[in-house]
Design a protein around this motif. Structure first.
Motif, PDB file in Angstrom:
ATOM      1  N   VAL A  69      15.633   7.687  13.854  1.00  0.00           N
ATOM      2  CA  VAL A  69      15.382   8.753  12.886  1.00  0.00           C
ATOM      3  C   VAL A  69      14.780   9.976  13.574  1.00  0.00           C
ATOM      4  CG1 VAL A  69      15.139   7.214  10.903  1.00  0.00           C
ATOM      5  CG2 VAL A  69      13.153   7.690  12.312  1.00  0.00           C
ATOM      6  N   PRO A  70      15.040  11.193  13.041  1.00  0.00           N
ATOM      7  CA  PRO A  70      14.533  12.419  13.671  1.00  0.00           C
ATOM      8  C   PRO A  70      13.118  12.786  13.230  1.00  0.00           C
ATOM      9  CG  PRO A  70      15.985  12.977  11.884  1.00  0.00           C
ATOM     10  CD  PRO A  70      16.007  11.474  11.999  1.00  0.00           C
ATOM     11  N   PHE A  71      12.395  11.839  12.656  1.00  0.00           N
ATOM     12  CA  PHE A  71      11.011  12.076  12.243  1.00  0.00           C
ATOM     13  C   PHE A  71      10.168  10.882  12.673  1.00  0.00           C
ATOM     14  CE2 PHE A  71      13.366  10.121   8.815  1.00  0.00           C
ATOM     15  CZ  PHE A  71      12.579   9.024   8.473  1.00  0.00           C
ATOM     16  N   GLU A  72       8.873  11.096  12.789  1.00  0.00           N
ATOM     17  CA  GLU A  72       7.996  10.000  13.203  1.00  0.00           C
ATOM     18  C   GLU A  72       7.723   9.107  11.998  1.00  0.00           C
ATOM     19  OE1 GLU A  72       3.967   9.275  15.815  1.00  0.00           O
ATOM     20  OE2 GLU A  72       4.552  11.305  15.271  1.00  0.00           O
ATOM     21  N   PRO A  73       8.172   7.846  12.063  1.00  0.00           N
ATOM     22  CA  PRO A  73       7.988   6.959  10.912  1.00  0.00           C
ATOM     23  C   PRO A  73       6.516   6.635  10.682  1.00  0.00           C
ATOM     24  CG  PRO A  73       9.173   5.841  12.686  1.00  0.00           C
ATOM     25  CD  PRO A  73       8.868   7.215  13.151  1.00  0.00           C
ATOM     26  N   LYS A  74       6.170   6.469   9.399  1.00  0.00           N
ATOM     27  CA  LYS A  74       4.802   6.119   9.022  1.00  0.00           C
ATOM     28  C   LYS A  74       4.822   4.744   8.387  1.00  0.00           C
ATOM     29  CE  LYS A  74       3.481  10.867   8.449  1.00  0.00           C
ATOM     30  NZ  LYS A  74       3.003  11.902   7.580  1.00  0.00           N
ATOM     31  N   GLU A  75       3.744   4.026   8.534  1.00  0.00           N
ATOM     32  CA  GLU A  75       3.661   2.657   8.043  1.00  0.00           C
ATOM     33  C   GLU A  75       3.789   2.571   6.524  1.00  0.00           C
ATOM     34  OE1 GLU A  75       3.575  -0.098   9.917  1.00  0.00           O
ATOM     35  OE2 GLU A  75       3.753   1.192  11.662  1.00  0.00           O
ATOM     36  N   ASP A  76       3.330   3.591   5.808  1.00  0.00           N
ATOM     37  CA  ASP A  76       3.311   3.519   4.347  1.00  0.00           C
ATOM     38  C   ASP A  76       4.640   3.925   3.697  1.00  0.00           C
ATOM     39  OD1 ASP A  76       2.970   6.150   5.187  1.00  0.00           O
ATOM     40  OD2 ASP A  76       1.833   6.715   3.421  1.00  0.00           O
ATOM     41  N   ARG A  77       5.627   4.344   4.504  1.00  0.00           N
ATOM     42  CA  ARG A  77       6.926   4.772   3.963  1.00  0.00           C
ATOM     43  C   ARG A  77       8.043   3.946   4.588  1.00  0.00           C
ATOM     44  NH1 ARG A  77       7.179  10.001   1.268  1.00  0.00           N
ATOM     45  NH2 ARG A  77       9.251   9.136   1.010  1.00  0.00           N
ATOM     46  N   PRO A  78       8.929   3.364   3.760  1.00  0.00           N
ATOM     47  CA  PRO A  78      10.035   2.576   4.318  1.00  0.00           C
ATOM     48  C   PRO A  78      11.066   3.478   4.990  1.00  0.00           C
ATOM     49  CG  PRO A  78      10.245   2.735   1.937  1.00  0.00           C
ATOM     50  CD  PRO A  78       8.927   3.370   2.307  1.00  0.00           C
ATOM     51  N   VAL A  79      11.694   2.970   6.030  1.00  0.00           N
ATOM     52  CA  VAL A  79      12.742   3.674   6.762  1.00  0.00           C
ATOM     53  C   VAL A  79      14.012   2.841   6.656  1.00  0.00           C
ATOM     54  CG1 VAL A  79      13.483   4.499   9.022  1.00  0.00           C
ATOM     55  CG2 VAL A  79      11.098   4.710   8.352  1.00  0.00           C
ATOM     56  N   LEU A  80      15.141   3.503   6.413  1.00  0.00           N
ATOM     57  CA  LEU A  80      16.415   2.819   6.311  1.00  0.00           C
ATOM     58  C   LEU A  80      17.322   3.217   7.463  1.00  0.00           C
ATOM     59  CD1 LEU A  80      17.166   3.316   2.501  1.00  0.00           C
ATOM     60  CD2 LEU A  80      15.982   1.426   3.604  1.00  0.00           C
ATOM     61  N   CYS A  81      18.141   2.271   7.931  1.00  0.00           N
ATOM     62  CA  CYS A  81      19.147   2.595   8.946  1.00  0.00           C
ATOM     63  C   CYS A  81      20.259   3.386   8.253  1.00  0.00           C
ATOM     64  CB  CYS A  81      19.693   1.325   9.590  1.00  0.00           C
ATOM     65  SG  CYS A  81      20.635   0.268   8.476  1.00  0.00           S
ATOM     66  N   SER A  82      21.164   3.920   9.019  1.00  0.00           N
ATOM     67  CA  SER A  82      22.240   4.746   8.463  1.00  0.00           C
ATOM     68  C   SER A  82      23.082   3.995   7.439  1.00  0.00           C
ATOM     69  CB  SER A  82      23.146   5.264   9.581  1.00  0.00           C
ATOM     70  OG  SER A  82      22.409   6.045  10.470  1.00  0.00           O
ATOM     71  N   GLU A  83      23.427   2.751   7.743  1.00  0.00           N
ATOM     72  CA  GLU A  83      24.276   1.967   6.838  1.00  0.00           C
ATOM     73  C   GLU A  83      23.569   1.679   5.523  1.00  0.00           C
ATOM     74  OE1 GLU A  83      25.687  -1.517   8.842  1.00  0.00           O
ATOM     75  OE2 GLU A  83      26.573  -0.348  10.475  1.00  0.00           O
ATOM     76  N   CYS A  84      22.320   1.254   5.572  1.00  0.00           N
ATOM     77  CA  CYS A  84      21.578   0.952   4.342  1.00  0.00           C
ATOM     78  C   CYS A  84      21.314   2.228   3.545  1.00  0.00           C
ATOM     79  CB  CYS A  84      20.274   0.237   4.672  1.00  0.00           C
ATOM     80  SG  CYS A  84      20.521  -1.434   5.333  1.00  0.00           S
ATOM     81  N   PHE A  85      21.062   3.327   4.229  1.00  0.00           N
ATOM     82  CA  PHE A  85      20.847   4.599   3.554  1.00  0.00           C
ATOM     83  C   PHE A  85      22.109   5.020   2.808  1.00  0.00           C
ATOM     84  CE2 PHE A  85      20.779   9.262   3.483  1.00  0.00           C
ATOM     85  CZ  PHE A  85      19.580   9.477   2.797  1.00  0.00           C
ATOM     86  N   ALA A  86      23.276   4.863   3.460  1.00  0.00           N
ATOM     87  CA  ALA A  86      24.541   5.227   2.828  1.00  0.00           C
ATOM     88  C   ALA A  86      24.829   4.335   1.624  1.00  0.00           C
ATOM     89  CB  ALA A  86      25.678   5.123   3.836  1.00  0.00           C
ATOM     90  N   LYS A  87      24.536   3.041   1.748  1.00  0.00           N
ATOM     91  CA  LYS A  87      24.726   2.125   0.609  1.00  0.00           C
ATOM     92  C   LYS A  87      23.844   2.517  -0.561  1.00  0.00           C
ATOM     93  CE  LYS A  87      26.000  -1.888   3.363  1.00  0.00           C
ATOM     94  NZ  LYS A  87      25.513  -3.199   3.866  1.00  0.00           N
ATOM     95  N   GLN A  88      22.591   2.868  -0.260  1.00  0.00           N
ATOM     96  CA  GLN A  88      21.649   3.240  -1.317  1.00  0.00           C
ATOM     97  C   GLN A  88      22.102   4.520  -2.027  1.00  0.00           C
ATOM     98  OE1 GLN A  88      17.698   4.625  -0.217  1.00  0.00           O
ATOM     99  NE2 GLN A  88      16.822   3.370  -1.846  1.00  0.00           N
ATOM    100  N   ARG A  89      22.606   5.470  -1.271  1.00  0.00           N
ATOM    101  CA  ARG A  89      23.059   6.729  -1.875  1.00  0.00           C
ATOM    102  C   ARG A  89      24.316   6.532  -2.704  1.00  0.00           C
ATOM    103  NH1 ARG A  89      21.234  12.048   0.174  1.00  0.00           N
ATOM    104  NH2 ARG A  89      22.987  12.644  -1.110  1.00  0.00           N
ATOM    105  N   GLY A  90      25.121   5.544  -2.344  1.00  0.00           N
ATOM    106  CA  GLY A  90      26.363   5.270  -3.059  1.00  0.00           C
ATOM    107  C   GLY A  90      26.129   4.575  -4.390  1.00  0.00           C
ATOM    108  N   GLU A  91      24.986   3.953  -4.540  1.00  0.00           N
ATOM    109  CA  GLU A  91      24.714   3.219  -5.777  1.00  0.00           C
ATOM    110  C   GLU A  91      24.227   4.117  -6.876  1.00  0.00           C
ATOM    111  OE1 GLU A  91      22.580  -0.061  -3.263  1.00  0.00           O
ATOM    112  OE2 GLU A  91      22.964  -0.833  -5.212  1.00  0.00           O
TER     113      GLU A  91
END
Length: 91
Positions: A69-91
């Motif tokens: 990811v192009p940002f520094e991940p934080k422990e309190d926020r979930p991060v999704l990979c490209s495939e899971c992010f695309a699936k989530q947006r498609g739903e």
């Protein structure tokens, strides 16, 4: 009305074609000057001020895979990979 013109790049000296379609576009936008640089030199000039992007590795909150990811991940926020992010947006 417009015909292709061969111009010389002021940076690299290479010849490039200023197509009839590009001339029409320039006229529509109200540009009065012809381009002075070839596409490669225009792109290089446009990107010269930008620094390299820093990417971080994180663990996908859904599948557990690696997510870059192009940002520094934080422990309190979930991060999704490209495939899971695309699936989530498609739903």
């Amino acid at each position: 009305m417009y015909t292709d013109k061969t111009l010389k790049c002021k940076d690299c000296g290479a010849d490039f074609v200023f197509t009839a379609g590009e001339q029409e576009f320039y006229a529509e936008k109200g540009f009065v000057n012809e381009p002075q640089r070839c596409k490669a030199c225009r792109d290089a000039r446009k990107n010269s001020g930008k620094g390299a992007r820093t990417f971080y590795d994180a663990t996908c909150a859904v599948c557990g895979g690696v997510a870059r990811v192009p940002f520094e991940p934080k422990e309190d926020r979930p991060v999704l990979c490209s495939e899971c992010f695309a699936k989530q947006r498609g739903e």
